[in-house]
Enzyme design. Structure first.
Site, mmCIF file in Angstrom:
data_model
loop_
_atom_site.group_PDB
_atom_site.id
_atom_site.type_symbol
_atom_site.label_atom_id
_atom_site.label_comp_id
_atom_site.label_asym_id
_atom_site.label_seq_id
_atom_site.Cartn_x
_atom_site.Cartn_y
_atom_site.Cartn_z
ATOM 1 N N ASP A 172 -48.722 11.405 43.479
ATOM 2 C CA ASP A 172 -47.716 10.820 43.706
ATOM 3 C C ASP A 172 -47.050 10.011 43.232
ATOM 4 O OD1 ASP A 172 -45.076 10.429 45.237
ATOM 5 O OD2 ASP A 172 -45.857 10.533 46.808
ATOM 6 N N LYS A 226 -36.851 0.294 48.986
ATOM 7 C CA LYS A 226 -37.867 0.359 49.431
ATOM 8 C C LYS A 226 -38.886 -0.800 48.877
ATOM 9 C CE LYS A 226 -41.106 4.215 49.954
ATOM 10 N NZ LYS A 226 -41.465 5.958 49.343
ATOM 11 N N ASP A 264 -37.664 11.597 54.300
ATOM 12 C CA ASP A 264 -38.259 11.070 53.009
ATOM 13 C C ASP A 264 -37.286 9.767 52.677
ATOM 14 O OD1 ASP A 264 -39.444 10.734 50.594
ATOM 15 O OD2 ASP A 264 -39.398 12.586 49.675
#
Lengths: 624, 184
Positions: A207, A86, A25
Site C-alpha cells: 500500500d 494525515k 478511507d
C-alpha cells in the site's frame, strides 16, 4: 401488564432492519466513503458525481471548505489551506521538521504537544481539519443512504502508532461519528478482494499511499483474516515522488532562492500531474512560471524512474523485513493499494520481489474504502451468518523508559490484539508516594529514538520503605490497537491513580473545548446535545439487552432474575421521557450492574457452544 | 469468565507439551470467533468488557501454547515449579554455550567488514543461516526431551527448560545480527 412500545417515526426499532453503516478511507491525498446499499458495495459520489474527495481543507472567513474547491484555492491561499493533514496526525513539531522538510505552514504547539497550524481563523489542529473531511464525507452518505449512519469503520495505516490512532478517533468524535472499529488499510484491501476470490493462503498487501507506505502479510483461512505481520514506513509515499519531481524542476530551472509557499504549491501540483502522465506515457511536458521560477521542458519516464529508485527500494526493503518477521518466503497473491501503485516502476519492482504479478481488478484508490464498508456492514450485524473475523496485531512494540533513557519492551510488535500485560514496579526511596512512568512505542533501544506516547503519574502509593511497594501497571491494548493503562499497589490492593498526559495527543479538555467551539458555531445547545447523546446511549443499551434476553433470557436466567432485569429495563425506559440527564445516567448505571451477571453467563454459554460444536466436528474428523 | 481455568482447559486440550499445531490453530479461531470484540460492537458495555477480557485471555493462552519455551515454563508452573533466575547447569553444557557464542561473534566480525556494500554479505549470511539451523535443531531436541521428562521426572524437565532458555537467547541474538546484516 407490559406496555406496548411505540418508537418515534424514523427511528429503527425492528432489530432485523438493516442498519446504515459505512467504511471511510481517510487518506493523505484523497478520502472516500463506501457503503453497502441493496446488497451492493459502492463508493458514494458527491453531487457532481465525484467519488474521491481531496483531503484538503481551506479555512475561510465563512467557515471551512473541503475538497476540490479547497484544492483550487490552494495556490492563492496556501497558508490557510491544509493538505496532507494525515501526515501531521498525532505528531509534534519536531517530528514534522524531521519528516518532510518543507511544509508551507506556520506551526504552533498545542497544550498536549500536538502540532497546530496557524490560519486566519485561529490555530487549527490536524484533528479538527480531519474532522472537517469526515463531516464532508458523511454528509454525502446521509443524502445517498437516506438515513442516519449507525456507525463507521475508519481505516488507518497499519503502521500508525497509538498517538496517530487516538488522533484519528478524536477526529471522528469531533465529527459526531460512532466509530465501530479502526481498521488497518491493508486489511481492508484484503477484505475487499477476499470477497471476490475467496482465496486461502498468504496475501501481501503493498500500500503506497500519498504519505505512508504499508506492507502487510495476511493469512486467509476459513473466513478469518489474520494479520501475520505488518511493516512499512509512515514517512514514505507518493508525495515523495512528487517532491522529487519538484526538486528536479527547481534544479533544472536554475532558481537558487528559497521557494515560497505559492511556488511550492504550484510545483507540487504540476509534479503530481507529471507523475500521472508518466504512468501511461514515456515523457511529460513541463511548463511552469510562478514568481520568477520559470521552466519549460520535458521529463522522461526513465529519468523519473531513476530519481525515485531509492524510494521504491526503501519500500522493498520494508517488504523483505516484514516477510522475515513472519517467517514467510512465499506469498500467494499481492494486492496493490494507493494511486502511486499505478507507477509502472513500482509494479515491476513489486512483481520482481514477490516473484508474481500483483492483483489489479479493484481500483487501487477505492479498494480500502470498499473493504471498510464490508467490515462495517458485518460489525453492525447486517450479516449475522457471515463468519468473517479480523484478527489484528500491534504494529509497534510498546515499552517503558528505564534508567539511562533505555527502553524496556513490555509488549512486542506483531502480538495479536487485544492483549494485556502487567508490569511490576517498586519505589526507589523510603516513603515515596508517587512515580512517573513514561510509555514509548517503537523498536529502538533509546527512548529518544522511539515515539513518546504518554507520561503517567502514579499517586497515592502507600508510604513504605524503598522497594517494598509493589506497583502493578496494566497495559491493555484493545481491538482498535489503542492503549489504556491502569495501576494498583498489589501488597495493599490500593489503586494508584493514573494521570495520562498524551505526548502528542489532545487532552480531554482540548477535545471538549473544540466540541464546544463547533457547537457555538452551529448555534447548538450543548446541554441538549449531551442529553440526546445520553438518550441514544440508553436506547442502545436497552435494545442490546432486549435482543439478548429474547435470545438467551429463558435459557440462562431464573424466572426471578428475568423479572428483576426487565424491571431495571423498564425503569431506564421511563427516565427517557424525563429529559433529565442525571436520571438517565443513573438508570444506565443501575441497569449496567443488574445485567452484569447475565452478560457473563451469555459469554460463557457462547464459548461452551463453540467448543461443543467443535467436539462434534472432531468426532466427524475422527470417523472420516 | 472463569479466569482460574488454565490455558489447556480453555482450549479443551490435554495438559501436555506435544500439541497438534493445526488443531491448536483451529480451536483458537473457533474461540476468537465467538468472543472477539467485533462480535459485540452493539452489545452492552458489560458484554463489551467481557468480550475484551476473553479475547485478551485467549490470545495470551494461544501465544503460550504455540511457543515451545513459554509452554514448557507454563507447564512447570502448573506442576508447582517456578523458574530460577540463576540456575546451576553442568559445565559441559556451559562450555558448549560459550563455544556457540564465539561462533556467532566470528560471523558478526566477518560481516562487519562488508557492511559497506550491503549486497556483498551473502557469505556471512549463509554462515549465519547454517548456524541458526544448527541451534534450532538443538532446541528441537531439547523440546523432545522435555515432552518425555514432563510426565516422568520433573527435575530433569526443569533443567531442560534452563537449557532451552540459553538456546532461545542465542537464537534471538542471531536474529538481531541478521537484521543488522540486512541493513534494516
Amino acid at each position: 401488564m407490559a406496555l406496548l412500545q411505540i418508537t418515534e417515526p424514523g427511528q429503527a426499532a425492528d432489530p432485523h432492519q438493516r442498519k446504515r453503516a459505512a467504511g471511510i478511507d481517510l487518506g493523505t491525498t484523497n478520502s472516500l466513503i463506501a457503503s453497502v446499499r441493496e446488497g451492493m458495495i459502492q463508493t458514494l459520489a458527491d453531487q457532481d458525481g465525484e467519488h474521491l474527495l481531496p483531503s484538503v481543507v481551506r479555512y475561510t472567513d465563512n467557515g471551512p471548505v473541503v475538497g476540490r474547491l479547497a484544492v483550487e484555492s490552494a495556490k492563492q491561499d496556501p497558508l490557510n489551506t491544509i493538505v496532507s493533514v494525515k501526515r501531521m496526525m498525532g505528531r509534534g513539531i519536531d517530528d514534522l521538521k524531521r519528516l518532510s522538510g518543507q511544509l508551507p505552514y506556520d506551526f504552533s504547539a498545542s497544550e498536549g504537544g500536538m502540532v497546530k497550524i496557524r490560519t486566519r481563523v485561529g490555530d487549527i489542529s490536524p484533528v479538527e481539519a480531519s474532522a472537517e473531511i469526515l463531516k464532508s464525507l458523511v454528509n454525502r452518505s446521509t443524502e445517498k443512504l437516506a438515513g442516519e449512519l449507525h456507525g463507521v469503520v475508519i481505516t488507518v495505516p497499519s503502521y500508525f502508532d497509538d498517538a496517530q490512532r487516538q488522533a484519528t478517533r478524536d477526529a471522528a468524535r469531533l465529527a459526531g461519528l460512532n466509530v465501530l472499529r479502526l481498521l488497518n488499510e491493508p486489511t481492508a484491501a484484503a477484505v475487499a478482494y477476499g470477497l471476490d476470490t475467496g482465496a486461502e493462503g498468504i496475501v501481501a498487501v503493498y500500500d503506497l499511499g500519498g504519505g505512508t507506505f504499508d506492507i502487510s502479510l495476511l493469512k486467509l483461512n476459513q473466513g478469518i483474516f489474520e494479520v501475520v505481520a505488518t511493516g512499512g514506513d509512515s514517512a514514505l509515499g507518493g508525495d515523495d515522488f512528487d517532491r522529487r519531481i519538484a526538486e528536479w524542476i527547481i534544479d533544472q530551472s536554475g532558481y537558487d532562492k528559497d521557494v515560497n509557499p505559492r511556488q511550492l504549491r504550484t510545483l507540487m501540483m504540476q509534479a503530481r500531474d507529471i507523475k500521472e502522465t508518466l504512468s501511461t506515457c514515456d515523457r511529460s511536458g513541463i511548463s511552469i512560471d510562478v514568481d520568477d521560477l520559470k521552466f519549460n521542458g520535458t521529463l522522461s519516464r526513465s529519468v523519473f524512474e531513476e530519481m525515485i529508485a531509492d524510494l521504491i527500494n526503501q519500500s522493498i526493503k520494508a517488504c523483505r523485513r516484514t516477510m522475515r518477521d513472519a517467517g514467510i518466503d512465499e506469498v500467494k497473491s499481492i494486492v496493490l493499494v494507493g494511486g502511486s501503485t499505478r507507477v509502472p516502476a513500482v509494479r515491476s519492482a513489486v512483481a520482481e520481489f514477490f516473484g508474481r504479478e500483483p492483483l489489479g481488478d479493484i481500483d487501487p484508490d477505492r479498494v480500502v474504502a470498499i473493504g471498510a464498508a464490508v467490515q462495517a456492514d458485518i460489525l453492525v450485524g447486517n450479516k449475522p451468518d457471515d463468519e468473517m473475523l479480523l484478527l489484528d496485531v500491534l504494529p509497534l512494540s510498546l515499552g517503558l523508559e528505564t534508567v539511562g533513557s533505555l527502553v524496556e519492551k513490555v509488549i512486542d510488535r506483531n502480538t495479536t490484539i487485544p492483549v494485556s500485560k502487567a508490569q511490576e514496579f517498586t519505589t526507589f526511596k523510603d516513603g515515596q508516594t508517587a512515580m512517573l512512568i513514561h510509555v514509548v512505542q517503537g523498536e529502538r533501544e533509546l527512548v529518544n529514538d522511539c515515539r513518546s506516547l504518554a507520561r503517567f503519574e502514579l499517586h497515592d502509593i502507600p508510604q513504605m520503605v524503598a522497594g517494598a511497594a509493589r506497583i502493578e501497571v496494566l497495559f491493555q491494548v484493545d481491538a482498535d490497537g489503542l492503549l489504556s493503562v491502569s495501576a494498583r499497589e498489589t501488597t495493599t490492593g490500593v489503586s494508584a491513580s493514573v494521570e495520562v498526559k498524551p505526548s502528542y495527543g489532545l487532552s480531554d479538555a482540548e477535545v471538549t473545548s473544540m466540541l464546544k467551539a463547533s457547537f457555538d458555531h452551529a448555534q447548538e445547545d450543548i446541554a441538549s446535545r449531551s442529553l440526546s447523546e445520553a438518550k441514544v446511549e440508553a436506547r442502545r443499551m436497552i435494545d442490546a439487552l432486549l435482543g439478548a434476553l429474547e435470545l438467551d433470557g429463558e435459557k440462562l436466567l431464573a424466572p426471578g432474575q428475568m423479572v428483576l432485569l426487565n424491571q431495571a429495563i423498564d425503569k431506564l425506559q421511563e427516565t427517557l421521557s424525563l429529559e433529565n440527564i442525571e436520571q438517565i445516567k443513573e438508570g444506565v448505571e443501575i441497569l449496567g450492574k443488574a445485567s452484569e451477571e447475565f452478560a457473563s453467563l451469555r459469554m460463557d454459554a457462547a464459548v461452551r457452544e463453540v467448543l461443543a460444536g467443535r467436539r462434534i466436528d472432531q468426532l466427524e474428523e475422527d470417523i472420516g | 469468565m472463569d479466569f482460574n481455568k488454565n490455558y489447556f482447559e480453555i482450549f479443551q486440550l490435554p495438559v501436555a507439551f506435544d500439541q497438534d499445531p493445526d488443531q491448536l490453530a483451529a480451536r483458537y479461531r473457533q474461540l476468537q470467533s465467538s468472543v472477539h470484540p467485533d462480535r459485540f460492537v452493539d452489545a452492552s458495555d458489560q458484554e463489551k468488557r467481557l468480550s475484551l477480557q476473553w479475547a485478551t485471555q485467549i490470545n495470551a493462552a494461544y501465544n503460550v501454547l504455540v511457543s515451545g519455551l513459554d509452554k514448557a515454563i507454563y507447564l512447570l508452573e502448573l506442576a508447582g515449579i517456578s523458574i530460577e533466575d540463576n540456575p546451576q547447569l553442568d559445565p559441559g553444557f556451559l562450555m558448549d554455550q560459550i563455544e556457540l557464542r564465539e561462533q556467532l561473534e566470528d560471523i558478526s566480525a566477518t560481516a562487519a567488514g562488508r557492511l559497506v556494500d550491503p549486497h556483498d554479505d551473502s557469505e556471512a549470511l549463509h554462515e549465519l543461516d547454517a548456524f541458526k539451523e544448527k541451534i534450532k535443531i538443538e532446541l528441537h531436541d531439547l523440546e523432545k526431551d522435555f515432552a518425555v521428562q514432563y510426565g516422568t521426572e520433573l527435575r530433569a524437565a526443569e533443567i531442560t527448560v534452563y537449557k532451552m532458555q540459553f538456546i532461545n537467547k542465542l537464537l534471538l541474538e542471531a536474529d538481531k545480527l541478521e537484521e543488522k546484516m540486512l541493513d534494516y
